[in-house]
Design a protein around this motif. Sequence first.
Motif, PDB file in Angstrom:
ATOM      1  N   GLU A  91       0.820  -1.212   0.000  1.00  0.00           N
ATOM      2  CA  GLU A  91       0.000   0.000   0.000  1.00  0.00           C
ATOM      3  C   GLU A  91       0.855   1.263   0.000  1.00  0.00           C
ATOM      4  N   GLY A  92       1.963   1.264   0.707  1.00  0.00           N
ATOM      5  CA  GLY A  92       2.780   2.459   0.810  1.00  0.00           C
ATOM      6  C   GLY A  92       3.640   2.751  -0.401  1.00  0.00           C
ATOM      7  N   GLU A  93       3.733   1.823  -1.333  1.00  0.00           N
ATOM      8  CA  GLU A  93       4.627   2.017  -2.472  1.00  0.00           C
ATOM      9  C   GLU A  93       3.991   2.766  -3.636  1.00  0.00           C
ATOM     10  N   LEU A  94       2.692   2.936  -3.623  1.00  0.00           N
ATOM     11  CA  LEU A  94       2.020   3.623  -4.715  1.00  0.00           C
ATOM     12  C   LEU A  94       1.079   4.647  -4.101  1.00  0.00           C
ATOM     13  N   HIS A  95       1.394   5.900  -4.269  1.00  0.00           N
ATOM     14  CA  HIS A  95       0.614   6.969  -3.651  1.00  0.00           C
ATOM     15  C   HIS A  95      -0.355   7.561  -4.653  1.00  0.00           C
ATOM     16  N   GLU A  96      -1.472   8.043  -4.151  1.00  0.00           N
ATOM     17  CA  GLU A  96      -2.414   8.746  -5.010  1.00  0.00           C
ATOM     18  C   GLU A  96      -1.724   9.985  -5.566  1.00  0.00           C
ATOM     19  N   PRO A  97      -2.042  10.361  -6.807  1.00  0.00           N
ATOM     20  CA  PRO A  97      -1.415  11.568  -7.357  1.00  0.00           C
ATOM     21  C   PRO A  97      -1.956  12.810  -6.661  1.00  0.00           C
ATOM     22  N   PRO A  98      -1.135  13.855  -6.603  1.00  0.00           N
ATOM     23  CA  PRO A  98      -1.659  15.093  -6.020  1.00  0.00           C
ATOM     24  C   PRO A  98      -2.737  15.660  -6.942  1.00  0.00           C
ATOM     25  N   ILE A  99      -3.858  16.030  -6.390  1.00  0.00           N
ATOM     26  CA  ILE A  99      -4.961  16.593  -7.162  1.00  0.00           C
ATOM     27  C   ILE A  99      -5.124  18.043  -6.724  1.00  0.00           C
ATOM     28  N   LEU A 100      -5.384  18.898  -7.671  1.00  0.00           N
ATOM     29  CA  LEU A 100      -5.659  20.285  -7.362  1.00  0.00           C
ATOM     30  C   LEU A 100      -7.170  20.466  -7.427  1.00  0.00           C
ATOM     31  N   PRO A 101      -7.887  20.131  -6.350  1.00  0.00           N
ATOM     32  CA  PRO A 101      -9.346  20.150  -6.419  1.00  0.00           C
ATOM     33  C   PRO A 101      -9.881  21.532  -6.727  1.00  0.00           C
ATOM     34  N   GLU A 102     -10.915  21.535  -7.550  1.00  0.00           N
ATOM     35  CA  GLU A 102     -11.597  22.769  -7.931  1.00  0.00           C
ATOM     36  C   GLU A 102     -10.682  23.738  -8.667  1.00  0.00           C
ATOM     37  N   LYS A 103      -9.542  23.297  -9.077  1.00  0.00           N
ATOM     38  CA  LYS A 103      -8.612  24.150  -9.813  1.00  0.00           C
ATOM     39  C   LYS A 103      -8.390  23.548 -11.192  1.00  0.00           C
ATOM     40  N   LYS A 104      -7.924  24.378 -12.100  1.00  0.00           N
ATOM     41  CA  LYS A 104      -7.615  23.909 -13.432  1.00  0.00           C
ATOM     42  C   LYS A 104      -6.171  24.255 -13.747  1.00  0.00           C
ATOM     43  N   VAL A 105      -5.474  23.318 -14.369  1.00  0.00           N
ATOM     44  CA  VAL A 105      -4.135  23.585 -14.841  1.00  0.00           C
ATOM     45  C   VAL A 105      -4.302  24.364 -16.135  1.00  0.00           C
ATOM     46  N   ARG A 106      -3.723  25.553 -16.172  1.00  0.00           N
ATOM     47  CA  ARG A 106      -3.958  26.452 -17.309  1.00  0.00           C
ATOM     48  C   ARG A 106      -2.699  26.687 -18.124  1.00  0.00           C
ATOM     49  N   GLY A 107      -2.916  26.950 -19.407  1.00  0.00           N
ATOM     50  CA  GLY A 107      -1.826  27.265 -20.320  1.00  0.00           C
ATOM     51  C   GLY A 107      -1.529  28.754 -20.318  1.00  0.00           C
ATOM     52  N   SER A 108      -0.706  29.182 -21.236  1.00  0.00           N
ATOM     53  CA  SER A 108      -0.264  30.575 -21.285  1.00  0.00           C
ATOM     54  C   SER A 108      -1.397  31.553 -21.599  1.00  0.00           C
ATOM     55  N   ARG A 109      -2.455  31.092 -22.213  1.00  0.00           N
ATOM     56  CA  ARG A 109      -3.597  31.957 -22.537  1.00  0.00           C
ATOM     57  C   ARG A 109      -4.705  31.861 -21.501  1.00  0.00           C
ATOM     58  N   SER A 110      -4.395  31.311 -20.352  1.00  0.00           N
ATOM     59  CA  SER A 110      -5.346  31.144 -19.244  1.00  0.00           C
ATOM     60  C   SER A 110      -6.474  30.180 -19.543  1.00  0.00           C
ATOM     61  N   SER A 111      -6.352  29.395 -20.602  1.00  0.00           N
ATOM     62  CA  SER A 111      -7.377  28.393 -20.890  1.00  0.00           C
ATOM     63  C   SER A 111      -6.890  27.056 -20.346  1.00  0.00           C
ATOM     64  N   PRO A 112      -7.831  26.191 -19.900  1.00  0.00           N
ATOM     65  CA  PRO A 112      -7.418  24.891 -19.344  1.00  0.00           C
ATOM     66  C   PRO A 112      -6.648  24.068 -20.374  1.00  0.00           C
ATOM     67  N   LEU A 113      -5.570  23.449 -19.931  1.00  0.00           N
ATOM     68  CA  LEU A 113      -4.826  22.546 -20.811  1.00  0.00           C
ATOM     69  C   LEU A 113      -5.693  21.335 -21.109  1.00  0.00           C
ATOM     70  N   ARG A 114      -5.673  20.863 -22.314  1.00  0.00           N
ATOM     71  CA  ARG A 114      -6.532  19.767 -22.720  1.00  0.00           C
ATOM     72  C   ARG A 114      -5.755  18.578 -23.267  1.00  0.00           C
ATOM     73  N   LYS A 115      -4.476  18.506 -22.971  1.00  0.00           N
ATOM     74  CA  LYS A 115      -3.706  17.396 -23.501  1.00  0.00           C
ATOM     75  C   LYS A 115      -2.761  16.862 -22.451  1.00  0.00           C
ATOM     76  N   LYS A 116      -2.333  15.639 -22.676  1.00  0.00           N
ATOM     77  CA  LYS A 116      -1.342  15.047 -21.795  1.00  0.00           C
ATOM     78  C   LYS A 116       0.021  15.581 -22.191  1.00  0.00           C
ATOM     79  N   MET A 117       0.863  15.752 -21.191  1.00  0.00           N
ATOM     80  CA  MET A 117       2.187  16.303 -21.470  1.00  0.00           C
ATOM     81  C   MET A 117       3.227  15.263 -21.210  1.00  0.00           C
TER      82      MET A 117
END
Length: 117
Positions: A91-117
Amino acid sequence: MDELVAKGIARESEGAIAIFFEDVPRLKEHPALIRKSDGGFNYTTTDLTTLAYRLETWQPDEIIYVTDGRQQLHFQQVFTAFRRWQSILSEGELHEPPILPEKKVRGSRSSPLRKKM
């Protein structure tokens, strides 16, 4: 995917292959498709196999996923399914990813990113 079915982790449902989480209250109503009824694969399939590849090939001490709140359910499904599939991990070897609840990861134009990086 065949291994997930063989281990009883995934099963057929309406022509698709899905992982069900009857024993996980927050996911009980949200099965994760790993093969669509038309035979196509999706992000869940890709994320499961990518995680397995990274752990096996690179043997990292830590993998960090940065996602926003819109991906919270998806990654809860992926990490829960992965723990079942790769039961050799404790159980301790795989952690849940950090989530930014209620937030959006945004690009340079302030629009939500829509692709995997």
